[in-house]
Design an enzyme around this catalytic site. Structure first.
Site, PDB file in Angstrom:
ATOM      1  N   LYS A  59     -41.313  19.602  40.445  1.00 10.81           N
ATOM      2  CA  LYS A  59     -41.714  18.706  41.234  1.00 10.81           C
ATOM      3  C   LYS A  59     -41.498  17.369  41.053  1.00 10.81           C
ATOM      4  O   LYS A  59     -41.248  16.289  41.527  1.00 10.81           O
ATOM      5  CB  LYS A  59     -43.355  18.971  40.712  1.00 10.81           C
ATOM      6  CG  LYS A  59     -44.363  19.771  41.294  1.00 10.81           C
ATOM      7  CD  LYS A  59     -46.031  19.822  40.451  1.00 10.81           C
ATOM      8  CE  LYS A  59     -46.272  20.820  40.856  1.00 10.81           C
ATOM      9  NZ  LYS A  59     -48.137  21.503  40.449  1.00 10.81           N
ATOM     10  N   SER A  75     -45.603  17.549  36.637  1.00 11.63           N
ATOM     11  CA  SER A  75     -46.358  18.935  35.675  1.00 11.63           C
ATOM     12  C   SER A  75     -46.730  20.205  36.054  1.00 11.63           C
ATOM     13  O   SER A  75     -47.257  19.937  37.623  1.00 11.63           O
ATOM     14  CB  SER A  75     -47.221  17.988  34.367  1.00 11.63           C
ATOM     15  OG  SER A  75     -47.562  19.078  33.646  1.00 11.63           O
ATOM     16  N   ASP A  76     -46.912  20.925  35.347  1.00 13.86           N
ATOM     17  CA  ASP A  76     -47.769  22.332  36.401  1.00 13.86           C
ATOM     18  C   ASP A  76     -48.424  23.129  34.823  1.00 13.86           C
ATOM     19  O   ASP A  76     -47.898  23.061  33.711  1.00 13.86           O
ATOM     20  CB  ASP A  76     -47.085  22.840  36.729  1.00 13.86           C
ATOM     21  CG  ASP A  76     -47.686  24.203  37.456  1.00 13.86           C
ATOM     22  OD1 ASP A  76     -48.046  23.505  39.129  1.00 13.86           O
ATOM     23  OD2 ASP A  76     -47.576  25.350  37.850  1.00 13.86           O
ATOM     24  N   GLN A  77     -49.861  23.735  35.516  1.00 16.79           N
ATOM     25  CA  GLN A  77     -49.880  25.086  34.886  1.00 16.79           C
ATOM     26  C   GLN A  77     -50.975  25.723  35.324  1.00 16.79           C
ATOM     27  O   GLN A  77     -50.647  25.842  36.239  1.00 16.79           O
ATOM     28  CB  GLN A  77     -51.739  23.530  33.738  1.00 16.79           C
ATOM     29  CG  GLN A  77     -52.188  24.627  32.905  1.00 16.79           C
ATOM     30  CD  GLN A  77     -53.702  24.075  32.229  1.00 16.79           C
ATOM     31  OE1 GLN A  77     -53.939  23.652  33.088  1.00 16.79           O
ATOM     32  NE2 GLN A  77     -53.375  22.853  31.260  1.00 16.79           N
ATOM     33  N   ALA A 112     -46.090  23.227  31.762  1.00 15.78           N
ATOM     34  CA  ALA A 112     -44.803  22.667  31.340  1.00 15.78           C
ATOM     35  C   ALA A 112     -45.086  20.244  31.887  1.00 15.78           C
ATOM     36  O   ALA A 112     -45.887  20.485  32.864  1.00 15.78           O
ATOM     37  CB  ALA A 112     -44.202  23.114  32.772  1.00 15.78           C
TER      38      ALA A 112
END
Length: 199
Positions: A59, A75-77, A112
């Site tokens: 991203k 960011s990613d979850q 992250a």
């Protein structure tokens, strides 16, 4: 006469998440928002932490290509239930199924973060795991909660910052905003490393 100070680089949040936008605004830095347009499909055999880290970096890189002078946050979850990734439910029935599987269990929310600036070649990433123990919820509690809060855009089908806190027995994290979607302690650290003054 001294040289003028360089202007700070623009800051871009590579996310369409309203939760991340609200969290980043707490730092009182001006920023833009851009959709990263990244395929979030897990790779075969990809574990949740690796998936979250790969997507956060993808991203940030995707948005940095469109804003090469900017410092970009991605960011990613991914919710990790015993090694299985759980994403956003997207609807009521899927959320019911998720919470039934998670009740009485410890789920690790892998949040992250990546910061990228094409102009300077800066690239760094980190991950903030958050261990969450859910109560042994009965079906009526799950139904009441979902009807009240409708957290269908949240990994793991609950919002700890809202009524979802009532579903939990414990949260263990060294970066308290990570569970909401953006680990601000790590974000500040990486932004400073990229040359952004915080605060």
């Amino acid at each position: 006469m001294p040289d003028p100070l360089p202007l700070p680089r623009p800051l871009v949040l590579g996310s369409t998440s309203r939760y991340r936008r609200e969290l980043l605004s707490r730092l009182r830095l001006p920023f833009e928002v851009a959709a990263p347009e990244v395929d979030e499909t897990p790779l075969p055999g990809e574990v949740p932490a690796a998936l979250a880290a790969r997507l956060a970096l993808a991203k940030a890189r995707a948005v940095a290509r469109r804003f090469p002078a900017a410092v970009v946050i991605g960011s990613d979850q991914v919710a990790d239930l015993h090694g299985e990734p759980l994403g956003k439910p997207g609807g009521h029935d899927q959320a019911v199924a998720q919470l039934r599987r998670m009740r009485g269990q410890t789920v690790v929310f892998q949040t992250a973060l990546a910061v990228v600036c094409q102009a300077t070649g800066f690239e760094a990433h980190d991950i903030a795991p958050v261990r969450v123990r859910l109560r042994d919820l009965d079906d009526a509690e799950i139904e009441r909660y979902l009807r009240a809060e409708q957290p269908y855009d949240c990994a793991g089908s609950a919002k700890s910052e809202g009524l979802g806190i009532a579903l939990l027995d414990a949260i263990d994290s060294d970066d308290p905003t990570a569970l909401v979607g953006l680990p601000l302690i790590r974000t500040c650290r990486l932004l400073r490393a990229a040359g952004i003054a915080v605060p």
